[in-house]
Design a protein around this motif. Sequence first.
Motif, PDB file in Angstrom:
ATOM      1  N   PRO A  21      42.891 143.095 121.400  1.00 52.22           N
ATOM      2  CA  PRO A  21      44.446 142.934 121.304  1.00 52.22           C
ATOM      3  C   PRO A  21      45.411 144.016 120.835  1.00 52.22           C
ATOM      4  N   PHE A  22      44.728 144.974 119.821  1.00 51.78           N
ATOM      5  CA  PHE A  22      45.414 146.071 119.390  1.00 51.78           C
ATOM      6  C   PHE A  22      45.929 147.274 120.328  1.00 51.78           C
ATOM      7  N   GLY A  23      44.810 147.209 121.356  1.00 50.20           N
ATOM      8  CA  GLY A  23      44.756 148.269 122.487  1.00 50.20           C
ATOM      9  C   GLY A  23      45.957 147.620 123.305  1.00 50.20           C
ATOM     10  N   ALA A  24      45.939 146.359 123.595  1.00 49.80           N
ATOM     11  CA  ALA A  24      47.058 145.694 124.623  1.00 49.80           C
ATOM     12  C   ALA A  24      48.481 145.824 123.939  1.00 49.80           C
ATOM     13  N   ILE A  25      48.519 145.839 122.615  1.00 54.66           N
ATOM     14  CA  ILE A  25      50.117 145.817 122.124  1.00 54.66           C
ATOM     15  C   ILE A  25      50.631 147.099 122.227  1.00 54.66           C
ATOM     16  N   LEU A  26      49.853 148.248 122.215  1.00 52.74           N
ATOM     17  CA  LEU A  26      50.224 149.592 122.330  1.00 52.74           C
ATOM     18  C   LEU A  26      50.150 150.114 123.771  1.00 52.74           C
ATOM     19  N   SER A  27      49.772 149.231 124.818  1.00 52.91           N
ATOM     20  CA  SER A  27      49.587 149.626 126.107  1.00 52.91           C
ATOM     21  C   SER A  27      50.950 149.421 126.826  1.00 52.91           C
ATOM     22  N   ALA A  28      51.669 148.578 126.510  1.00 56.79           N
ATOM     23  CA  ALA A  28      53.353 148.482 127.289  1.00 56.79           C
ATOM     24  C   ALA A  28      54.089 149.665 126.977  1.00 56.79           C
ATOM     25  N   PRO A  29      54.025 150.021 125.510  1.00 52.47           N
ATOM     26  CA  PRO A  29      54.867 151.211 125.123  1.00 52.47           C
ATOM     27  C   PRO A  29      54.579 152.499 125.889  1.00 52.47           C
ATOM     28  N   PHE A  30      53.212 152.777 125.661  1.00 53.08           N
ATOM     29  CA  PHE A  30      52.710 153.916 126.304  1.00 53.08           C
ATOM     30  C   PHE A  30      52.917 153.870 128.016  1.00 53.08           C
ATOM     31  N   VAL A  31      52.967 152.944 128.681  1.00 51.84           N
ATOM     32  CA  VAL A  31      53.148 152.780 130.033  1.00 51.84           C
ATOM     33  C   VAL A  31      54.736 153.250 130.373  1.00 51.84           C
ATOM     34  N   ASP A  32      55.533 152.697 129.484  1.00 49.88           N
ATOM     35  CA  ASP A  32      56.981 152.840 129.620  1.00 49.88           C
ATOM     36  C   ASP A  32      57.270 154.373 129.345  1.00 49.88           C
ATOM     37  N   HIS A  33      56.641 154.936 128.343  1.00 49.84           N
ATOM     38  CA  HIS A  33      56.972 156.102 127.921  1.00 49.84           C
ATOM     39  C   HIS A  33      56.406 157.418 128.769  1.00 49.84           C
ATOM     40  N   PHE A  34      55.320 157.110 128.899  1.00 53.17           N
ATOM     41  CA  PHE A  34      54.288 158.462 129.717  1.00 53.17           C
ATOM     42  C   PHE A  34      54.202 158.107 131.234  1.00 53.17           C
ATOM     43  N   SER A  40      47.387 155.833 132.714  1.00 57.04           N
ATOM     44  CA  SER A  40      46.220 155.033 133.454  1.00 57.04           C
ATOM     45  C   SER A  40      44.808 156.359 133.098  1.00 57.04           C
ATOM     46  N   PHE A  41      45.466 157.584 133.045  1.00 53.57           N
ATOM     47  CA  PHE A  41      44.572 158.650 133.045  1.00 53.57           C
ATOM     48  C   PHE A  41      44.314 158.606 131.281  1.00 53.57           C
ATOM     49  N   MET A  42      45.135 158.542 130.598  1.00 52.58           N
ATOM     50  CA  MET A  42      44.829 158.689 129.112  1.00 52.58           C
ATOM     51  C   MET A  42      43.944 157.444 128.440  1.00 52.58           C
ATOM     52  N   VAL A  43      44.182 156.153 129.005  1.00 54.49           N
ATOM     53  CA  VAL A  43      43.287 155.178 128.260  1.00 54.49           C
ATOM     54  C   VAL A  43      42.044 155.183 128.818  1.00 54.49           C
ATOM     55  N   ASN A  44      41.509 156.287 129.596  1.00 56.32           N
ATOM     56  CA  ASN A  44      40.233 156.225 129.706  1.00 56.32           C
ATOM     57  C   ASN A  44      39.374 157.422 128.686  1.00 56.32           C
ATOM     58  N   THR A  74      39.549 149.213 126.502  1.00 60.95           N
ATOM     59  CA  THR A  74      39.800 147.740 127.438  1.00 60.95           C
ATOM     60  C   THR A  74      41.147 147.462 127.212  1.00 60.95           C
ATOM     61  N   GLY A  75      41.706 147.214 126.262  1.00 66.46           N
ATOM     62  CA  GLY A  75      43.025 146.584 125.730  1.00 66.46           C
ATOM     63  C   GLY A  75      44.174 147.785 126.339  1.00 66.46           C
ATOM     64  N   LEU A  76      43.938 148.705 126.208  1.00 62.95           N
ATOM     65  CA  LEU A  76      45.058 149.800 126.656  1.00 62.95           C
ATOM     66  C   LEU A  76      45.073 149.891 127.998  1.00 62.95           C
ATOM     67  N   MET A  77      43.965 149.401 128.749  1.00 59.83           N
ATOM     68  CA  MET A  77      44.192 149.575 130.313  1.00 59.83           C
ATOM     69  C   MET A  77      44.816 148.240 131.051  1.00 59.83           C
ATOM     70  N   GLU A  78      44.966 147.279 130.190  1.00 58.90           N
ATOM     71  CA  GLU A  78      45.532 146.227 130.764  1.00 58.90           C
ATOM     72  C   GLU A  78      47.004 146.520 131.494  1.00 58.90           C
ATOM     73  N   ALA A  79      47.759 146.976 130.788  1.00 59.29           N
ATOM     74  CA  ALA A  79      49.145 147.049 131.380  1.00 59.29           C
ATOM     75  C   ALA A  79      49.427 148.238 132.433  1.00 59.29           C
ATOM     76  N   PRO A  80      48.720 149.396 132.195  1.00 61.43           N
ATOM     77  CA  PRO A  80      49.025 150.165 133.256  1.00 61.43           C
ATOM     78  C   PRO A  80      48.331 150.167 134.565  1.00 61.43           C
ATOM     79  N   LEU A  81      47.109 149.285 134.555  1.00 61.40           N
ATOM     80  CA  LEU A  81      46.484 149.152 135.811  1.00 61.40           C
ATOM     81  C   LEU A  81      47.363 148.077 136.649  1.00 61.40           C
ATOM     82  N   ASN A  82      47.796 147.007 135.967  1.00 55.85           N
ATOM     83  CA  ASN A  82      48.596 145.982 136.891  1.00 55.85           C
ATOM     84  C   ASN A  82      49.792 146.403 137.090  1.00 55.85           C
TER      85      ASN A  82
END
Length: 282
Positions: A21-34, A40-44, A74-82
């Motif tokens: 869940p902590f990765g999922a929380i940070l996922s959306a701000p990363f997607v909007d900024h980067f 999608s590259f960085m979350v790997n 895995t949490g970080l990957m949720e937003a950029p993939l979709n």
Amino acid sequence: MYVNIFLFVSVPGSVGFLLQPFGAILSAPFVDHFGRKYTSFMVNIPHVVAWILMYFASTVTMLFAANALLGFGTGLMEAPLNAYVGEITEPSLRGMLCTSTQMFYSAGVLLMFFLGKIMNWREAALVSLAAPVVSMVFIILVPETPVWLLSRGREKEALKSLCYLRGWTTPDNVRDEFDQLTVYCKKLECCAICCKTDDDEIIDCEHKKANVFKRIYLKFRYVMIAKETLRPFVLMIMYFLFISMTGLTPIRPNMINICDAFGMADGGKNIAVNRIIIFTSF
């Protein structure tokens, strides 16, 4: 005795789920900024570090850290993939491609259990390292989404990206779709509260000048609890509730240990693989 066994095997198996869940929380701000592509590259990267750490692990702490990184990644990957799949595909293919991620997720789980059956865990970790590395290589070859580029005012790059995504075609062939995306991105810049109340497309409005607590209240009132938001939200809650009630998610990390603890004749690894095959087939 069985209670102690369950407590012991549940702790390392739950670390990844606790960090997800902590990765999922940070996922959306990363997607909007980067952007969708670079995120999608960085979350790997957490997965690459985790598999390397697991392969060279010499202590239990290193194994815990590797499992935590896997869950966080895995949490970080949720937003950029979709977001990436949803923004680059045509409407006729969007639903199928978005739901295919769950199919490949189940296939990956099946592969991991199979690798655990035919090789030791260090070799399995080394083989698993290929997945994020190959993913990073392929991500380099694809363009950024036109929607994100338009939101940053990079229209020429957005048009070039759309031409690439529609089969290396010419700008004239995608002009209509590009104009629709441009209008869509301009609407995203409008005040969400104004669009809900007055259908006003003025970007500079009184709501942006209000204090933060009033903006939060108005957004919650006119956006969060609107039927356009509540309907998909309720559907997603029902979906995740059903998945959780199946028992697969909490039992999956501990399945082999639990089967072995009960002394099942077929062996924990065989039972785990067969159960995952049955679940994946549905």
